[in-house]
Scaffold this active site. Structure first.
Site, mmCIF file in Angstrom:
data_model
loop_
_atom_site.group_PDB
_atom_site.id
_atom_site.type_symbol
_atom_site.label_atom_id
_atom_site.label_comp_id
_atom_site.label_asym_id
_atom_site.label_seq_id
_atom_site.Cartn_x
_atom_site.Cartn_y
_atom_site.Cartn_z
ATOM 1 N N ASP A 47 0.827 -1.209 0.000
ATOM 2 C CA ASP A 47 0.000 0.000 0.000
ATOM 3 C C ASP A 47 0.864 1.264 0.000
ATOM 4 O O ASP A 47 1.967 1.267 0.536
ATOM 5 C CB ASP A 47 -0.932 -0.027 1.229
ATOM 6 N N GLY A 69 -0.074 5.562 -4.329
ATOM 7 C CA GLY A 69 -0.681 6.850 -4.663
ATOM 8 C C GLY A 69 -0.056 7.981 -3.862
ATOM 9 O O GLY A 69 0.271 9.040 -4.413
ATOM 10 N N HIS A 73 2.350 3.365 -9.024
ATOM 11 C CA HIS A 73 2.173 1.929 -9.286
ATOM 12 C C HIS A 73 3.363 1.390 -10.085
ATOM 13 O O HIS A 73 3.865 0.309 -9.810
ATOM 14 C CB HIS A 73 0.867 1.674 -10.047
ATOM 15 N N GLU A 128 -12.600 -4.267 -3.991
ATOM 16 C CA GLU A 128 -13.041 -2.875 -3.799
ATOM 17 C C GLU A 128 -12.298 -1.902 -4.710
ATOM 18 O O GLU A 128 -12.795 -0.811 -5.003
ATOM 19 C CB GLU A 128 -12.862 -2.462 -2.330
ATOM 20 N N LEU A 176 10.065 -20.799 -5.081
ATOM 21 C CA LEU A 176 9.040 -19.919 -4.505
ATOM 22 C C LEU A 176 7.735 -19.980 -5.304
ATOM 23 O O LEU A 176 7.764 -19.943 -6.534
ATOM 24 C CB LEU A 176 9.565 -18.482 -4.506
ATOM 25 N N ARG A 191 -4.723 -1.611 9.131
ATOM 26 C CA ARG A 191 -5.934 -2.375 8.857
ATOM 27 C C ARG A 191 -5.635 -3.487 7.863
ATOM 28 O O ARG A 191 -4.578 -3.512 7.231
ATOM 29 C CB ARG A 191 -7.065 -1.471 8.363
HETATM 30 C C1 IPE Z 1 -5.466 -2.660 -0.074
HETATM 31 O O1 IPE Z 1 -5.118 -1.337 -0.262
HETATM 32 C C2 IPE Z 1 -5.499 -3.375 -1.387
HETATM 33 C C3 IPE Z 1 -4.218 -3.548 -2.041
HETATM 34 C C4 IPE Z 1 -3.041 -3.243 -1.551
HETATM 35 C C5 IPE Z 1 -4.273 -4.116 -3.358
HETATM 36 P P1 IPE Z 1 -6.225 -0.180 -0.384
HETATM 37 O O2 IPE Z 1 -5.484 1.090 -0.547
HETATM 38 O O3 IPE Z 1 -7.212 -0.538 -1.426
HETATM 39 O O4 IPE Z 1 -6.933 -0.274 1.043
HETATM 40 P P2 IPE Z 1 -7.694 0.826 1.878
HETATM 41 O O5 IPE Z 1 -8.738 1.411 0.972
HETATM 42 O O6 IPE Z 1 -6.696 1.845 2.295
HETATM 43 O O7 IPE Z 1 -8.266 0.104 3.062
HETATM 44 C C1 IPE Z 2 -1.588 0.295 -3.345
HETATM 45 O O1 IPE Z 2 -1.383 1.658 -3.383
HETATM 46 C C2 IPE Z 2 -1.867 -0.292 -4.712
HETATM 47 C C3 IPE Z 2 -3.264 -0.686 -4.950
HETATM 48 C C4 IPE Z 2 -4.200 -0.678 -4.061
HETATM 49 C C5 IPE Z 2 -3.595 -1.123 -6.280
HETATM 50 P P1 IPE Z 2 -2.591 2.707 -3.389
HETATM 51 O O2 IPE Z 2 -2.945 2.995 -4.792
HETATM 52 O O3 IPE Z 2 -3.683 2.218 -2.526
HETATM 53 O O4 IPE Z 2 -1.870 3.957 -2.743
HETATM 54 P P2 IPE Z 2 -2.486 4.972 -1.660
HETATM 55 O O5 IPE Z 2 -2.991 4.145 -0.525
HETATM 56 O O6 IPE Z 2 -3.572 5.727 -2.353
HETATM 57 O O7 IPE Z 2 -1.317 5.818 -1.263
HETATM 58 MG MG MG Z 3 -4.065 2.433 -0.546
#
Ligand code: IPE
Ligand code: IPE
Ligand code: MG
Length: 257
Positions: free
Chosen positions: A21, A24, A38, A68, A132, A195
């Site tokens: 995570d 973004g 990404h 989601e 792996l 979480r």
């Molecule tokens: C969880 O991250 C899903 C992945 C890493 C693919 P999200 O960014 O979607 O989760 P929330 O919305 O912060 O809980």
């Molecule tokens: C995790 O990074 C990648 C995916 C969920 C696909 P995010 O895209 O959720 O990045 P943040 O949480 O918005 O920083």
């Molecule tokens: Mg995220």
């Protein structure tokens, strides 16, 4: 002594799962598009897969796209799907060279047909590898998986294949997408969120959790080693007392000796 040298090779977890995570936020900090985050995240994946292979970890599950996440803007979803195909195709050679088997969990039928097809090709081509197992969780969510399992069990109960009193944790597990994979000993989540976001809810009942503020694109092999080391310092009790765990360890040493 560096972190890698401190890791006990006798205590390497069999299965590590990661919620990757923060892509973004990594991009936003630099004033660039989320999709660039990404793209950069793929380097962290490569480094983590390398480190896991070297340590002799048998299963690495990476949460790449949740059920989601289909709610995200269309352009972001499209970019992620393209990146997925590009990365898998680019890494296929490395997978073969390093004996890595690629597999997935999740509802792949939702993926664009090209992504689906290319992914299947890579899964087939690496299916005989014995090192792996790299599991990509794609269009995956734990509630989806648990409901699917419940539905199949209900159908088989109705048809008489399963009797209601045969339904227990062991049987239930065989209906999950992870039926052939042991539960993870360690779950890592990056980006400072505390979480689980609908990831492996059933499977992490006794998993050790490791949270780090590092945003996924900045995640390095050193941080991966640190998480393993941290895990090795924990006492897993599975509901027993500390004394019971200690005495069972002594007994098993006596048996071996
Ligand atoms: C969880 O991250 C899903 C992945 C890493 C693919 P999200 O960014 O979607 O989760 P929330 O919305 O912060 O809980
Ligand atoms: C995790 O990074 C990648 C995916 C969920 C696909 P995010 O895209 O959720 O990045 P943040 O949480 O918005 O920083
Ligand atoms: Mg995220």
């Amino acid at each position: 002594m560096n972190v890698r040298e401190k890791i006990n090779q006798e205590m390497i977890p069999v299965h590590v799962a990661i919620i990757m995570d923060g892509n973004g936020r990594w991009a936003r900090k630099r004033g660039i598009a989320r999709t660039m985050g990404h793209e950069k995240g793929v380097d962290a994946v490569r480094e983590t897969v390398e480190a896991a292979t070297e340590l002799g970890i048998k299963y690495l599950t990476l949460y790449a796209f949740s059920t989601e996440n289909w709610n995200r803007p269309k352009y972001e979803i499209a970019a992620l799907m393209k990146l997925l195909v590009r990365s898998v195709n680019k890494e296929k050679k490395t997978f073969q060279e390093n004996n890595i088997r690629l597999t997935t969990i999740g509802d792949l039928s939702n993926l664009p047909s090209r992504s689906h097809r290319e992914l299947h090709k890579a899964i087939e081509e690496t299916s005989a590898n014995t090192g792996l197992t790299l599991i990509l969780a794609l269009s995956y969510s734990s509630r989806w998986e648990i409901i699917e399992a419940a539905r199949k069990i209900a159908q088989q109960t109705l048809s008489g294949t399963i009797k209601p009193d045969q339904i227990n944790a062991e049987l239930f597990s065989t209906f999950l997408t992870t039926s052939s994979i042991p539960d993870p000993e360690l779950l890592i989540r990056t980006s400072g969120e505390f979480r689980v976001s609908n990831f492996l809810l059933w499977q992490i009942a006794y998993t050790e959790l490791y949270f780090t503020p590092t945003l996924w694109p900045d995640f390095t092999r050193e941080e991966f080693y640190q998480a393993i080391l941290d895990y090795q310092g924990r006492e897993r009790r599975f509901g027993f007392t500390s004394e019971q765990i200690e005495s069972s360890k002594k007994k098993s040493t006596t048996k071996i000796g």
